[in-house]
Design a protein around this motif. Structure first.
Motif, PDB file in Angstrom:
ATOM      1  N   ALA A 159     -18.618  69.127  12.173  1.00 32.40           N
ATOM      2  CA  ALA A 159     -17.580  69.556  11.656  1.00 32.40           C
ATOM      3  C   ALA A 159     -17.830  69.768  10.222  1.00 32.40           C
ATOM      4  CB  ALA A 159     -16.166  68.686  11.690  1.00 32.40           C
ATOM      5  N   VAL A 217     -19.105  73.393   9.566  1.00 31.40           N
ATOM      6  CA  VAL A 217     -18.279  74.254   9.639  1.00 31.40           C
ATOM      7  C   VAL A 217     -17.831  74.875   8.112  1.00 31.40           C
ATOM      8  CG1 VAL A 217     -16.103  75.159  10.192  1.00 31.40           C
ATOM      9  CG2 VAL A 217     -17.383  73.930  11.912  1.00 31.40           C
ATOM     10  N   LEU A 218     -17.604  73.473   7.177  1.00 31.45           N
ATOM     11  CA  LEU A 218     -17.398  73.805   5.709  1.00 31.45           C
ATOM     12  C   LEU A 218     -18.538  74.420   5.236  1.00 31.45           C
ATOM     13  CD1 LEU A 218     -15.222  70.535   4.982  1.00 31.45           C
ATOM     14  CD2 LEU A 218     -14.752  72.863   5.731  1.00 31.45           C
ATOM     15  N   ILE A 266     -20.723  76.311   6.402  1.00 30.27           N
ATOM     16  CA  ILE A 266     -21.126  77.639   6.522  1.00 30.27           C
ATOM     17  C   ILE A 266     -20.336  78.534   5.552  1.00 30.27           C
ATOM     18  CG2 ILE A 266     -20.727  79.688   8.189  1.00 30.27           C
ATOM     19  CD1 ILE A 266     -21.519  77.668  10.342  1.00 30.27           C
ATOM     20  N   LEU A 267     -18.977  78.156   5.296  1.00 35.44           N
ATOM     21  CA  LEU A 267     -18.181  79.039   4.607  1.00 35.44           C
ATOM     22  C   LEU A 267     -18.778  78.682   3.037  1.00 35.44           C
ATOM     23  CD1 LEU A 267     -15.329  80.344   4.669  1.00 35.44           C
ATOM     24  CD2 LEU A 267     -14.590  78.428   3.109  1.00 35.44           C
ATOM     25  N   ARG A 322      -7.850  91.550   9.527  1.00 34.88           N
ATOM     26  CA  ARG A 322      -8.796  92.533  10.492  1.00 34.88           C
ATOM     27  C   ARG A 322      -8.951  93.701   9.931  1.00 34.88           C
ATOM     28  NH1 ARG A 322     -10.977  90.119  15.138  1.00 34.88           N
ATOM     29  NH2 ARG A 322      -9.847  88.005  15.223  1.00 34.88           N
ATOM     30  N   PHE A 324     -10.090  86.733   2.284  1.00 35.52           N
ATOM     31  CA  PHE A 324     -10.148  85.237   2.336  1.00 35.52           C
ATOM     32  C   PHE A 324      -8.458  84.889   1.836  1.00 35.52           C
ATOM     33  CE2 PHE A 324      -9.805  80.964   0.782  1.00 35.52           C
ATOM     34  CZ  PHE A 324     -10.847  80.322   1.722  1.00 35.52           C
ATOM     35  N   LEU A 327      -6.010  85.992   4.871  1.00 34.52           N
ATOM     36  CA  LEU A 327      -6.100  85.166   5.923  1.00 34.52           C
ATOM     37  C   LEU A 327      -5.705  83.910   5.491  1.00 34.52           C
ATOM     38  CD1 LEU A 327      -9.604  86.104   7.379  1.00 34.52           C
ATOM     39  CD2 LEU A 327      -7.439  86.822   8.321  1.00 34.52           C
ATOM     40  N   ARG A 345      -2.725  81.978   7.564  1.00 31.90           N
ATOM     41  CA  ARG A 345      -2.670  80.582   8.275  1.00 31.90           C
ATOM     42  C   ARG A 345      -1.888  79.526   7.922  1.00 31.90           C
ATOM     43  NH1 ARG A 345      -4.609  81.197  13.112  1.00 31.90           N
ATOM     44  NH2 ARG A 345      -6.514  82.744  12.871  1.00 31.90           N
ATOM     45  N   MET A 397       0.555  77.866  10.162  1.00 33.13           N
ATOM     46  CA  MET A 397       0.579  76.320  10.008  1.00 33.13           C
ATOM     47  C   MET A 397       2.040  75.724   9.925  1.00 33.13           C
ATOM     48  SD  MET A 397      -2.780  75.271   8.509  1.00 33.13           S
ATOM     49  CE  MET A 397      -2.354  73.621   7.888  1.00 33.13           C
ATOM     50  N   LEU A 403      -9.748  65.715   6.927  1.00 29.38           N
ATOM     51  CA  LEU A 403     -10.999  66.484   7.041  1.00 29.38           C
ATOM     52  C   LEU A 403     -10.798  67.388   8.404  1.00 29.38           C
ATOM     53  CD1 LEU A 403     -13.912  67.141   6.800  1.00 29.38           C
ATOM     54  CD2 LEU A 403     -14.604  65.480   8.411  1.00 29.38           C
ATOM     55  N   THR A 428      -7.857  68.673   9.339  1.00 30.74           N
ATOM     56  CA  THR A 428      -6.980  69.755   8.828  1.00 30.74           C
ATOM     57  C   THR A 428      -7.830  70.827   8.132  1.00 30.74           C
ATOM     58  OG1 THR A 428      -5.362  67.801   8.525  1.00 30.74           O
ATOM     59  CG2 THR A 428      -4.935  70.093   7.927  1.00 30.74           C
ATOM     60  N   VAL A 429      -8.745  70.343   7.005  1.00 28.44           N
ATOM     61  CA  VAL A 429      -9.274  71.255   6.171  1.00 28.44           C
ATOM     62  C   VAL A 429     -10.141  71.997   7.143  1.00 28.44           C
ATOM     63  CG1 VAL A 429     -10.956  71.321   4.464  1.00 28.44           C
ATOM     64  CG2 VAL A 429      -9.212  69.810   4.463  1.00 28.44           C
ATOM     65  N   VAL A 430     -10.879  71.529   8.067  1.00 31.34           N
ATOM     66  CA  VAL A 430     -12.180  72.167   8.927  1.00 31.34           C
ATOM     67  C   VAL A 430     -11.208  73.262   9.852  1.00 31.34           C
ATOM     68  CG1 VAL A 430     -13.618  71.976  10.726  1.00 31.34           C
ATOM     69  CG2 VAL A 430     -13.646  70.401   8.964  1.00 31.34           C
ATOM     70  N   PHE A 435      -8.445  74.921   9.102  1.00 33.23           N
ATOM     71  CA  PHE A 435      -8.015  75.768   8.213  1.00 33.23           C
ATOM     72  C   PHE A 435      -9.093  76.774   8.004  1.00 33.23           C
ATOM     73  CE2 PHE A 435      -7.208  77.570   3.941  1.00 33.23           C
ATOM     74  CZ  PHE A 435      -6.046  78.204   4.248  1.00 33.23           C
ATOM     75  N   ILE A 436     -10.222  76.178   7.579  1.00 30.57           N
ATOM     76  CA  ILE A 436     -11.618  76.989   7.137  1.00 30.57           C
ATOM     77  C   ILE A 436     -11.745  77.711   8.455  1.00 30.57           C
ATOM     78  CG2 ILE A 436     -14.077  76.827   6.460  1.00 30.57           C
ATOM     79  CD1 ILE A 436     -11.937  76.411   4.251  1.00 30.57           C
ATOM     80  N   ASN A 437     -12.090  77.078   9.636  1.00 30.81           N
ATOM     81  CA  ASN A 437     -12.548  77.891  10.940  1.00 30.81           C
ATOM     82  C   ASN A 437     -11.751  78.879  11.354  1.00 30.81           C
ATOM     83  OD1 ASN A 437     -14.316  77.255  13.204  1.00 30.81           O
ATOM     84  ND2 ASN A 437     -12.312  77.194  14.319  1.00 30.81           N
ATOM     85  N   ASP A 438     -10.279  78.644  11.216  1.00 29.41           N
ATOM     86  CA  ASP A 438      -9.559  79.419  11.304  1.00 29.41           C
ATOM     87  C   ASP A 438      -9.728  81.022  10.360  1.00 29.41           C
ATOM     88  OD1 ASP A 438      -8.439  78.592  13.471  1.00 29.41           O
ATOM     89  OD2 ASP A 438      -6.547  77.959  12.496  1.00 29.41           O
ATOM     90  N   ILE A 439     -10.100  80.601   9.316  1.00 25.16           N
ATOM     91  CA  ILE A 439     -10.578  81.850   8.604  1.00 25.16           C
ATOM     92  C   ILE A 439     -11.886  82.636   8.750  1.00 25.16           C
ATOM     93  CG2 ILE A 439     -11.204  82.278   6.165  1.00 25.16           C
ATOM     94  CD1 ILE A 439      -9.108  80.763   5.059  1.00 25.16           C
ATOM     95  N   LEU A 440     -12.920  81.593   9.271  1.00 24.73           N
ATOM     96  CA  LEU A 440     -14.133  82.118   9.699  1.00 24.73           C
ATOM     97  C   LEU A 440     -14.197  82.857  10.763  1.00 24.73           C
ATOM     98  CD1 LEU A 440     -16.787  79.189   9.272  1.00 24.73           C
ATOM     99  CD2 LEU A 440     -16.453  81.388   7.967  1.00 24.73           C
ATOM    100  N   LEU A 441     -12.966  82.559  11.701  1.00 24.36           N
ATOM    101  CA  LEU A 441     -12.644  83.070  12.951  1.00 24.36           C
ATOM    102  C   LEU A 441     -12.275  84.691  12.883  1.00 24.36           C
ATOM    103  CD1 LEU A 441     -12.383  82.212  15.886  1.00 24.36           C
ATOM    104  CD2 LEU A 441      -9.955  81.960  15.627  1.00 24.36           C
ATOM    105  N   SER A 442     -11.664  85.050  11.762  1.00 26.92           N
ATOM    106  CA  SER A 442     -11.244  86.346  11.609  1.00 26.92           C
ATOM    107  C   SER A 442     -12.028  87.015  10.275  1.00 26.92           C
ATOM    108  CB  SER A 442      -9.760  86.639  11.393  1.00 26.92           C
ATOM    109  OG  SER A 442      -9.033  85.405  11.370  1.00 26.92           O
ATOM    110  N   VAL A 455     -19.604  80.036  16.425  1.00 28.01           N
ATOM    111  CA  VAL A 455     -19.364  78.678  16.220  1.00 28.01           C
ATOM    112  C   VAL A 455     -17.719  78.785  16.140  1.00 28.01           C
ATOM    113  CG1 VAL A 455     -19.295  77.124  14.651  1.00 28.01           C
ATOM    114  CG2 VAL A 455     -21.346  78.116  15.024  1.00 28.01           C
ATOM    115  N   VAL A 503     -15.448  76.230  18.475  1.00 27.36           N
ATOM    116  CA  VAL A 503     -14.701  75.136  17.734  1.00 27.36           C
ATOM    117  C   VAL A 503     -13.380  75.141  18.203  1.00 27.36           C
ATOM    118  CG1 VAL A 503     -13.986  74.162  15.665  1.00 27.36           C
ATOM    119  CG2 VAL A 503     -16.229  74.937  15.802  1.00 27.36           C
ATOM    120  N   ARG A 504     -12.649  76.231  18.180  1.00 32.62           N
ATOM    121  CA  ARG A 504     -11.323  76.687  18.249  1.00 32.62           C
ATOM    122  C   ARG A 504     -10.877  76.238  19.862  1.00 32.62           C
ATOM    123  NH1 ARG A 504      -7.044  79.632  15.955  1.00 32.62           N
ATOM    124  NH2 ARG A 504      -5.256  78.906  17.131  1.00 32.62           N
TER     125      ARG A 504
END
Lengths: 339, 284
Positions: free
Chosen positions: A49, A52-53, A55-56, A259, A320, A323, A327, A331, B105, B107-109, B111-118, B153, B157-158
């Motif tokens: 997990a 993922v952070l 990577i960003l 997009r 960023f 998006l 989100r 949310m 953690l 919630t943060v992941v 959020f970040i993952n959804d941004i990476l998704l697009s 990834v 994840v999603r």
């Protein structure tokens, strides 16, 4: 079952878990091993997990690092200079930024109303048996890779626009001020306008499917009450469904915008790759992503490469923000539904 | 009836008819593009489709050839990307749905993952260029595979998180009540219950990356010859389509169309299979 004697439920569970011969080894040892395995698995998933952070974070750091030479050389002027000259190594990003924003704006101008109308059709008008097929068809549009839109746009759509649509627009708006500049000829076929239209087709499915999902979440009681008062379908959609789903719709629109801003291949084929800002929408232009795709492998010299990475950084920052807003809105919507 | 009221009724009815017509029109408009694009693709692509496409290398301009090396390159890079991206994504999704469901953690992941998704895929290409190509000093198939993995990834994840969240808690409680430690509960019970959905996620990820071009342009680059050496530039179908379509040669453009048809059919087949697998439950 009670006659199993010393064997407790844990033993049964352990056997079920594939660990045989429990009776012959020390139970405490096995339990210890399981506990360790559990802790290890927990930490493994947790690090994934965190990855993922990372990577960003890595994307941001590497983009900033790569664009430092260009940003140091040009400073803030990189953001508003129009010149893009690899020979003299003078670079400014305003033409690609302009192209990115204008093409996305054209795309949203078309895709938002059309997407909302399709969503309305799917939730209010469409006969039940047709809903799923049409919904799937629209989503298949979203699945088509962007390079397909590109090759189709280059060989089919752009020539079509050049022959039929653009000359018509040029004569139609020829006498009207402002519009005559926006649609000034000649009709090249490729250009900002064509790119915007292709982007519209590409983001349409995203906006449609999110809007449909939020429209479906409207409590039937609200709609029935409005119909009961004698509202027309349009009035129900406009005054009941849309206000109720506002947040979700805006979130979906922002997602589509994200997009559109970052789309590369479809745009690269039809934009014309010209580093200048033209008053006419029919003229060739460029976008951030198209510039990178077209020039990166041919970029010689560190400053040129760095300028292209700086463009990528700008694109990433813009998308960023868009998006993130999308989100956050979606949310908030989920939190509402959960309540 | 009061004439002003009947005028109002007429107006409202008229407005309703107009907007409903617009709704029908909009749907027709959306579906038209699907038909037109697929139609052109079939028309242009089928005429070039032959056995040679799958058995011969990409030709120099002016001679006949096929798409064997880009197809092989795409398959290899996609496979590696899935092999890297799927475990990472599944583990991260597992943490979010199982161990840390109520963590900050998570919630943060998410959020970040959804941004990476697009996130724009070209930016991911730049990222991998910086960390791999620039460091190693040359373009390589590994870099291409890694950039595709970065796209896999967030998709995995999603779906993993979504599917595990759908697993009823009673199953978890039953597993816990017989004394199963959590790790075993997850791997033996929760994964099994969510298997169909998780496979769907992987299929969707494959569909997503098999058409990706932008991140490959300056990581895997392209290779005109047969080469599966991942330490050197590797050819891929989308990049070849890009190059051939923009070339002035008619036979290259023809091959580009054929390649486009192959990719689209593969992607559509994958997403339809994914849909069938996920059919019993509502996903996404």
């Amino acid at each position: 079952m009670l006659s199993t004697g010393r064997r407790s439920v844990v033993d049964v569970a352990l056997q079920g878990a594939g660990i045989s011969a429990v009776d012959h080894v020390d139970r405490a040892k096995v339990l210890q091993r399981l506990r360790l395995g559990d802790v290890a698995f927990r930490h493994l998933t947790r690090s994934a997990a965190l990855a993922v952070l990372i990577i960003l974070g890595g994307i941001i750091v590497s983009l900033v690092w790569g664009s430092l030479p260009a940003l140091r050389t040009f400073g803030v002027s990189f953001l508003y200079e129009e010149v893009w000259n690899p020979v003299t190594e003078k670079f400014g990003a305003i033409a690609p930024i302009y192209g990115t924003i204008v093409t996305s704006f054209i795309a949203m101008l078309i895709a938002v109303p059309v997407g909302l109308f399709i969503a309305m059709f799917l939730t209010e008008l469409c006969p039940m048996w047709l809903r799923r097929p049409i919904g799937i068809a629209i989503e298949l549009l979203a699945g088509i890779p962007s390079i397909i839109y590109g090759i189709w746009g280059l060989f089919v759509f752009a020539p079509f626009l050049q022959q039929y649509v653009q000359p018509f627009l040029i004569t139609l708006f020829g006498e009207i001020p402002i519009f005559s500049t926006l649609f000034a000829g000649p009709p090249y076929g490729i250009g900002i306008f064509t790119a915007g239209l292709i982007l519209a087709i590409m983001v349409l499915p995203f906006i449609t499917s999110i809007s449909r999902d939020v429209f479906e979440a409207v409590p039937p009681v609200l709609k029935e009450a409005a119909y009961g008062l004698g509202c027309t379908t349009w009035e129900v959609a406009r005054y009941i469904v849309l206000p109720y789903t506002r947040v979700g719709v805006i979130g979906g629109v922002m997602l589509g915008l994200g997009r559109a801003l970052g789309e590369t291949m479809a745009v690269t084929f039809v934009i014309g790759n010209a580093h200048r800002i033209s008053g006419s929408l029919l003229a060739p232009g460029t976008t951030i992503s198209a510039t990178i795709a077209n020039e990166f492998t041919e970029a010689v010299g560190d400053l040129y490469t760095s300028a292209l990475i700086a463009l990528g950084l700008i694109l990433f920052v813009i998308t960023f923000i868009v998006l993130a807003i999308a989100r956050l809105l979606l949310m908030r919507l989920n939190a509402q539904v959960g309540r | 009836m009061d004439p002003s009221i009947s005028r109002l009724y007429a107006k409202r009815r008229r407005r309703n008819v107009v907007t409903m017509a617009l709704a029908y029109g909009a749907t027709g408009f959306g579906l038209t593009w699907l038909v037109v694009i697929l139609g052109v693709l079939l028309w242009e692509g089928l005429s070039g489709l032959s056995l040679a496409v799958f058995t011969e290398m990409t030709p120099p301009p002016g001679s006949a050839g096929g798409l064997l090396n880009p197809i092989a390159g795409s398959l290899v890079m996609t496979t590696i990307a899935v092999l890297i991206g799927t475990p990472l994504g599944m583990l991260a999704g597992t943490y979010m749905a199982e161990y840390g469901r109520y963590d900050k953690l998570t919630t943060v992941v998410r959020f970040i993952n959804d941004i990476l998704l697009s996130a724009p895929s070209i930016v991911i290409g730049l990222f991998v260029y910086e960390i791999m190509v620039a460091q190693m000093g040359h373009f390589s198939g590994w870099a291409g595979a890694v950039s595709l993995a970065v796209i896999v990834v967030p998709v995995v994840v999603r779906t993993t998180e979504d599917m595990l969240t759908l697993v009823p808690d009673t199953l978890r409680e039953a597993a816990a009540s017989i004394g199963l430690p959590r790790a075993l509960m997850i791997t033996r019970v929760a994964y099994r219950a969510a298997r169909a959905g998780m496979v769907t996620g992987v299929l969707l990820a494959v569909a997503r990356i098999s058409g990706e071009t932008a991140p490959l342009l300056f990581t895997a680059l392209n290779n005109q010859f047969w080469s599966l050496n991942l330490n050197a530039p590797v050819s891929s179908l989308p990049v070849v389509i890009f190059q051939f379509a923009l070339s002035p040669y008619k036979d290259w453009q023809k091959l580009a169309w054929t390649g486009a048809l192959i990719i689209t059919m593969a992607v559509l087949a994958l997403s339809i299979i994914a849909r069938i697998l996920a059919a019993p439950r509502k996903t996404s």
